[in-house]
Each structure stands twice: as C-alpha cells, then as structure tokens.
Design an enzyme around this catalytic site. Structure first.
Site, PDB file in Angstrom:
ATOM      1  CB  SER A  23     -55.666  47.694  11.655  1.00 30.97           C
ATOM      2  OG  SER A  23     -56.313  46.568  10.840  1.00 30.97           O
ATOM      3  N   PRO A  24     -52.784  46.407  10.722  1.00 29.57           N
ATOM      4  CG  PRO A  24     -52.861  44.486   9.653  1.00 29.57           C
ATOM      5  CD  PRO A  24     -53.177  45.091  10.663  1.00 29.57           C
ATOM      6  CB  ALA A  60     -49.421  43.015   3.956  1.00 26.15           C
ATOM      7  CD  GLN A 102     -51.605  41.544   7.342  1.00 20.91           C
ATOM      8  OE1 GLN A 102     -51.201  42.379   6.739  1.00 20.91           O
ATOM      9  NE2 GLN A 102     -52.596  41.178   7.765  1.00 20.91           N
ATOM     10  CE1 TYR A 185     -53.463  41.516  -1.506  1.00 22.30           C
ATOM     11  CE2 TYR A 185     -54.458  41.677   0.536  1.00 22.30           C
ATOM     12  CZ  TYR A 185     -53.770  42.196  -0.563  1.00 22.30           C
ATOM     13  OH  TYR A 185     -54.083  43.528  -1.228  1.00 22.30           O
ATOM     14  NE  ARG A 232     -56.565  42.121   9.754  1.00 21.07           N
ATOM     15  CZ  ARG A 232     -56.568  43.388   9.516  1.00 21.07           C
ATOM     16  NH1 ARG A 232     -56.654  44.161   8.673  1.00 21.07           N
ATOM     17  NH2 ARG A 232     -56.880  44.132  10.869  1.00 21.07           N
ATOM     18  CG  LEU A 302     -65.930  51.803   8.771  1.00 18.60           C
ATOM     19  CD1 LEU A 302     -67.085  51.768   7.869  1.00 18.60           C
ATOM     20  CD2 LEU A 302     -65.264  53.510   8.814  1.00 18.60           C
ATOM     21  NE  ARG A 325     -60.345  53.079   6.546  1.00 21.45           N
ATOM     22  CZ  ARG A 325     -61.598  52.968   6.088  1.00 21.45           C
ATOM     23  NH1 ARG A 325     -61.931  53.456   4.886  1.00 21.45           N
ATOM     24  NH2 ARG A 325     -62.351  52.091   6.886  1.00 21.45           N
TER      25      ARG A 325
HETATM   26  C1  LIG Z   1     -53.838  52.427   3.678  1.00 22.82           C
HETATM   27  C2  LIG Z   1     -54.080  51.083   4.161  1.00 22.82           C
HETATM   28  C3  LIG Z   1     -53.364  50.073   4.096  1.00 22.82           C
HETATM   29  C4  LIG Z   1     -53.972  48.787   4.299  1.00 22.82           C
HETATM   30  N1  LIG Z   1     -53.157  47.509   4.332  1.00 22.82           N
HETATM   31  C5  LIG Z   1     -53.415  46.529   4.777  1.00 22.82           C
HETATM   32  C6  LIG Z   1     -52.492  45.446   5.030  1.00 22.82           C
HETATM   33  O1  LIG Z   1     -51.391  45.452   4.911  1.00 22.82           O
HETATM   34  N2  LIG Z   1     -52.888  44.280   5.669  1.00 22.82           N
HETATM   35  C7  LIG Z   1     -54.296  44.043   6.156  1.00 22.82           C
HETATM   36  O2  LIG Z   1     -54.676  43.027   6.625  1.00 22.82           O
HETATM   37  N3  LIG Z   1     -55.192  45.063   5.822  1.00 22.82           N
HETATM   38  C8  LIG Z   1     -54.599  46.346   5.337  1.00 22.82           C
HETATM   39  N4  LIG Z   1     -55.798  47.127   5.350  1.00 22.82           N
HETATM   40  C9  LIG Z   1     -56.947  47.151   6.007  1.00 22.82           C
HETATM   41  C10 LIG Z   1     -56.715  47.748   7.448  1.00 22.82           C
HETATM   42  O3  LIG Z   1     -56.101  47.109   8.246  1.00 22.82           O
HETATM   43  C11 LIG Z   1     -58.121  47.615   8.213  1.00 22.82           C
HETATM   44  O4  LIG Z   1     -58.603  46.311   8.335  1.00 22.82           O
HETATM   45  C12 LIG Z   1     -59.265  48.521   7.300  1.00 22.82           C
HETATM   46  O5  LIG Z   1     -58.725  49.712   7.118  1.00 22.82           O
HETATM   47  C13 LIG Z   1     -60.558  48.922   7.927  1.00 22.82           C
HETATM   48  O6  LIG Z   1     -60.192  49.157   9.295  1.00 22.82           O
HETATM   49  P1  LIG Z   1     -60.774  50.781   9.547  1.00 22.82           P
HETATM   50  O7  LIG Z   1     -61.907  51.170   9.347  1.00 22.82           O
HETATM   51  O8  LIG Z   1     -60.118  51.179  10.926  1.00 22.82           O
HETATM   52  O9  LIG Z   1     -59.424  51.716   8.679  1.00 22.82           O
HETATM   53  C14 LIG Z   1     -55.391  48.672   4.849  1.00 22.82           C
HETATM   54  C15 LIG Z   1     -56.175  49.707   4.917  1.00 22.82           C
HETATM   55  C16 LIG Z   1     -55.665  50.991   4.623  1.00 22.82           C
HETATM   56  C17 LIG Z   1     -56.490  52.300   5.039  1.00 22.82           C
END
Ligand SMILES: Cc1cc2nc3c(=O)[nH]c(=O)nc-3n(C[C@H](O)[C@H](O)[C@H](O)COP(=O)(O)O)c2cc1C
Length: 357
Positions: A23-24, A60, A102, A185, A232, A302, A325
């Site tokens: 994921s980004p 992003a 992204q 955004y 997204r 999650l 994460r």
């Molecule tokens: C450090 C960090 C940076 C993130 N930056 C972006 C981002 O650049 N673009 C985006 O769409 N989501 C961003 N997110 C959201 C993640 O892509 C993801 O959707 C979110 O963490 C939930 O997934 P997870 O539970 O597997 O972490 C970010 C999340 C984290 C933890």
C-alpha cells in the site's frame, strides 16, 4: 492448489506475479524539500519487492509542488525527479515485482508538517516553507489553513499536471500509476459533498463532482493507452450527508468507462468528525460493494494475516490486497505469507536469503 493470493493477475497487458501488494505510504523523506527520492526510498521500496510483493505502490507523490502533503513529500513535476524515480522502478523490477506510483494532489490538506515523531501538527506557515493551499471550495479541513477555491482553469491545470506526471512515471519505467482519490485529498475533496460546494461543471450532482477524477483518468488513458491506471477511493465519508458506498460504486463505474483498471478501496479522512469502526479488514465490505461496478478492486486496511487476505480473495470481496503497516514491520512479509499458505516461496525468494526460508 496454489493460494489465490499468490496467483498472478493481469491489468491491461501487465501481469503482476501475485495479489499481495504494498500500500502507498508517505515517508516524508525528501529532506531537501525538492520532491526527489533518495537513498531511503531506494532501500525501502526495493526491500519490500525482495520480500515478495507483487506490486509496490510508491507513496503519494505530488503532481505539482503545491500538490504535496508536506514539504518533504515526493514529487513528479519535473524530469529530474523522474530520473531519480527510475532507479526505484529498476530495483523493484530486479526483485521480480512490478512498480506503481501514487499520483496525488493534497489540496486543502497540503502544506502540513510531516507525520513523524517530534513534528508539530497542522499547517506549515508560509515563512517556513509552506504554501497557499487550493481546493474545490474555500472550506478548511479541521484546524488547517483555509484554502483558496480553484477557478475552472485552475482545475484543468491540475488535471494536466496529473497527466504529465503519469507520462513521467511511465518514462521512468513504472508499470502502473495510482490516482489518489481518497483520504480527503483533492480528488476526494471534489467527490464529496462535504468539501465541494461548486456550481460549475466540477460541482453539484455526483456526476459533476466526479468529473475531476474521470477527466484525470481519461486524460491518462488518452496519452498512455497501455498503462494500467488504479484509482484509490474512500468508499464512505462515515458521516451523515457525506459520500456513501453507493455513490462510490457509481463513481467507479464512470471511472471504468473513462479507462480505469482497478479501484483500490479505502475510506474516510475528508472530515475530522467521522467515527470510523476500525477493526480487522473493516474496509473489505466496502470493496465488495465497489466491485459491483464491474472492475477489479483491491481491499486495504488492517489486513494482517495471510489466511485473512486469502479469504477476502476466495470469498470474492476483492481481487488483490494492499497491505500497509505489516510491510513496515516485516519487509519480508511476502515470503512469510507464501510459506504460511504453502505457495511457492522459492519462486519469490532472493537466492541470498535461501537458508532462512
Ligand atoms: C506511514 C503511513 C503513510 C501512509 N501514506 C499513505 C499514502 O501516501 N497514500 C495513501 O493512499 N495511503 C497512505 N497511508 C494509508 C495506507 O496506505 C493504508 O491504507 C492504511 O495504513 C491501512 O492499511 P494497513 O492497516 O495495512 O496499514 C499511509 C499509512 C501509513 C501507516
């Protein structure tokens, strides 16, 4: 039988070796504030590709300088940046994964401090490297500075910025782009009635509020007919009067018609008022709704266990999963999950780490 998570998926003519994607995630690490990826980015993204990801989606990235979230975010508004991005694509490819970036514009959520330990909250002042933000309407997000409402000509310049950045990504060797239309955004600011009060062709009913995103996708599709385009979206605002999953399913249909190949389904973040029922795979039911628009979807949020990811695919809620994460905790995640699901670890594994797997 091979786990579905480790079976390939094809978008346009691009085959991704599996459906476990990165994921980004913003790294806030362009220290010179010039949008340039550096050593951290190279090591970070290459590491997760070596860890078995099918697709690595780079964080992003601002299509224009004022499109960044923080001054330390990446950018693709010039060719020098594209050259630096090319190294990321090269290293990701060398590990057998595909690379996407992204493309984003933060709109009213731009010019904020990096979300890193010890950094303040809120807007970066103009005299400390911040900038005047723009948005569909002059409505602030929470305590952030109030944005300036864009003119229609200003909207078209930003759309052109997305198309130019996609061209740079493709020339840098990226296999796909993801248009950021989620998390409050700019794309989300246009789509949601909470942040868009315009009365021109970019505001009003859902079709008009979706036009910013559909014109970006159509613009990229026109110039780059072969390039997979992911989008997204936040599939709900989680508040009364905000976007609903049905609005977003309809929007996904228009995006499909405009040339999008996959919707990456997230939710929320366009209002600080929302109460979000966060829990294991809590956004997967939203992915299942958006999937009814007739194009593949990815689920995110999650997803932390291999059997959980596998079930989302076999039950038909999603076609791929984006994990955030858990990849940060464990850059070799793909190898661990392949082993857990009895998939072919050897096919994914770098030779150098064979004795550990
Ligand atoms: C450090 C960090 C940076 C993130 N930056 C972006 C981002 O650049 N673009 C985006 O769409 N989501 C961003 N997110 C959201 C993640 O892509 C993801 O959707 C979110 O963490 C939930 O997934 P997870 O539970 O597997 O972490 C970010 C999340 C984290 C933890």
């Amino acid at each position: 039988m091979t786990a579905k998570l480790f079976s390939p998926i094809t978008l346009r003519n691009v085959e991704f070796r599996n459906r476990l994607w990165v994921s980004p995630m913003c790294q806030y690490s362009a220290a010179a504030r010039d949008g340039m990826p550096g050593d951290w980015h190279l090591a970070h993204y290459a590491g997760m590709a070596r860890g078995g990801a099918g697709l690595v989606i780079v964080e992003a990235t601002g299509v224009l300088p004022e499109g960044r979230i923080s001054p330390e975010c990446l950018g693709l508004w010039n060719d020098e940046q594209a050259e630096a991005f090319a190294r990321i694509a090269e290293l990701v490819h060398a590990a057998g994964a595909k690379a996407a970036v992204q493309l984003g514009h933060a709109g009213r959520k731009g010019s904020t401090w990096p979300m890193l330990p010890g950094e303040p909250d809120g807007s970066v002042p103009l005299d400390q490297g911040g900038w005047e933000t723009v948005a569909p309407s002059a409505l602030a997000f929470g305590e952030y500075e109030e944005p300036r409402a864009l003119t229609a000509a200003g909207v078209r310049e930003i759309i052109a910025g997305f198309v130019a950045a996609a061209r740079r990504a493709a020339s840098a060797g990226f296999d796909a782009v993801e248009v950021h239309g989620a998390h409050g955004y700019l794309g989300h600011q246009f789509l949601s009635p909470l942040s868009n009060r315009r009365t021109d062709e970019y505001g009003g009913d859902l079709r008009s509020r979706a036009r910013f995103l559909t014109e970006i996708v159509a613009g990229i599709r026109d110039e780059l007919p072969e390039l997979p385009v992911l989008v997204r979206l936040s599939a709900t605002d989680w508040v009364e009067g905000g976007l609903t999953p049905e609005d977003v399913r309809q929007t996904a249909e228009w995006l499909r018609e405009a040339g999008a190949d996959l919707i990456d389904v997230s939710s929320g973040a366009n209002t600080p008022r929302a109460a979000i029922p966060v829990g294991p795979a809590y956004q997967a039911p939203l992915a299942a709704v958006v999937r009814e628009a007739g194009l593949p979807v990815a689920s995110v949020g999650l997803i932390t266990e291999p059997t959980q990811a596998e079930s989302l695919l076999t039950l038909g809620a999603a076609d791929a999963v984006c994990v955030g994460r858990e990849w940060l905790r464990n850059p070799y995640l793909g190898l661990h999950w392949a082993k857990a699901l009895r998939a072919d670890v050897e096919a994914l594994r770098p030779q150098q780490v064979w004795r550990a797997f």
